[in-house]
Write a protein that holds these residues in place. Sequence first.
Motif, short mmCIF file in Angstrom:
data_model
loop_
_atom_site.label_atom_id
_atom_site.label_comp_id
_atom_site.label_asym_id
_atom_site.label_seq_id
_atom_site.Cartn_x
_atom_site.Cartn_y
_atom_site.Cartn_z
N GLY A 222 0.98 107.01 35.79
CA GLY A 222 0.65 107.04 34.37
C GLY A 222 0.64 108.47 33.86
O GLY A 222 0.45 109.42 34.60
N VAL A 229 -1.37 104.02 31.66
CA VAL A 229 -0.05 103.49 32.03
C VAL A 229 0.64 102.81 30.85
O VAL A 229 1.78 102.34 30.98
CB VAL A 229 -0.15 102.48 33.20
CG1 VAL A 229 -0.72 103.15 34.43
CG2 VAL A 229 -0.95 101.25 32.81
N THR A 276 0.56 97.18 37.73
CA THR A 276 -0.20 98.41 37.93
C THR A 276 -1.03 98.38 39.20
O THR A 276 -1.75 97.42 39.48
CB THR A 276 -1.11 98.67 36.73
OG1 THR A 276 -0.32 98.76 35.54
CG2 THR A 276 -1.89 99.97 36.91
#
Length: 506
Positions: A222, A229, A276
């Motif tokens: 990120g 992110v 993520t």
Amino acid sequence: MPNSQHTRPSPHSAVLPPTRTRFLRRALACLAAALIAVPITMLSTASPAAAETNPTDASKFQGVNWARIHDNFVNGPLYLEGLAETDDYDTVKAKANAILGGFQSTLGANTVRLPINRYSVPGTTWGDKYTGAIDAATAKGFKVILSYWDGDGVGNNGHIVDAAAFTSMWKAVTDKYGSNGLVYFEPYNEPKGYSATDWANVAANWIASNPTIPKNRIIVSGHGDNQWVTSVCADSRLDGTYLSLHHYTFYTKGTRTYDEWVSDFKSKVGTCGTRTILDEFGAPMDKGTDSVVHEAGKDYNDAASTDNFVRYLRADTDSVRSLGMGAVYWPALGGKRVNHEDYDWYSLFDLKGSGTNLALGVRNISGIDRLKYAWGRDPGSHTSMLRNVGSNGCLDHPLGEDNVQVQVYAQCWGGDNQQWTRTPSGQLTVYSGTNKRCLDAWGVIKDGTKVGTYNCNGQDNQRWRFYSDGTIRPVLNLDLCLDRNGDSMVQLWSCWGGNNQKWQTS
């Protein structure tokens, strides 16, 4: 006492080595701009391997960081905790087998995140040995995240400062492990100073420069020091990659409610949870001050706690689970030493042993619980019998007695006097209510010290640490082990590896 998070440096301190501070901001900006200006190869021309579109499932990453003592920002080789410059490839691999085996047996981890830099990649003196750790991990079925940490002159202060060296370094890694489906590549740990667009350009250029690497084996950090992110998630050039997020209390430097921590976390993830990996987050596994090494740990299983760290860690682990994310804790082993000589403030484990006979000790069982919960698992109960491997009998409080030396009883029958409970503070308790007693080392801690029960008083001689080799050790001297002597009575004795010093829960 003020909240300790205000006085303790972050796991990745802003106090950097001299090589990280010599580069002028203007020079950094120019070099970054030069890298960004490199034309981006059209993804449509990539090889079939790069065009794979397997959906990302971040929840499959269930792991920990293994780090260098004093952190991974270093202008030199990355000797992770437990490894040494004098180790050869086989020794590194054997040590890694012991440490990774501890991660598996204690946590059930399936992922390890390892740092790289220009001194620690294939083709360098240390890098050719360091591959033993990567090879040991993949042989055990671990997913391995290789992440570049700057400070080595290739990158500094969150920027790439030598684009050619950056490309060459990564080529050495991808040439070696590009065909290994268990190895994942995170081009830059904690990029900062870039705008969100400029960082996405850097990431897209890395992808275009490595067309044979499937996008679902690339992890894009990120932007803004790995703190968000949402922007990289929205960039279509990065579709198909995983994303990485870092989340700590020190970024906000404030006390928040549980709901506020959840809100903060979700604002940084947006709708990108299933892509993520939260590949850095952590909290103190002791009481949370820098002055006393053996302070009792926080209880991260206490949903009613008003402690800021407890609220934070519960919010993060709850959010990871609910959003279908991956979680890789910082650190399992390695990291900073402040006033703690033996381990990082946040570390899940300490390390004992010599040579390749290494064992991990759990510093706070409730921290382990929260990590397992984030992975979608039931942490289970911490009340069980403790079976002595050497005799197959169980740790036993003699019936009808009060504070008395404990024994190993031949029959494991499961009565209340054989049911022992591990607590976040490291106590081992038997019975409950007004009858509850703690396992207690009587007197000076040395070879032959008797071990019995006593009223629970919070003293360090009532705190114990469980190790991955099956030993149970007093925190006051971790070189001593809970030991069954020839009369089946329990004492402390120097750890020597015998089965009379090994215990199993049942």
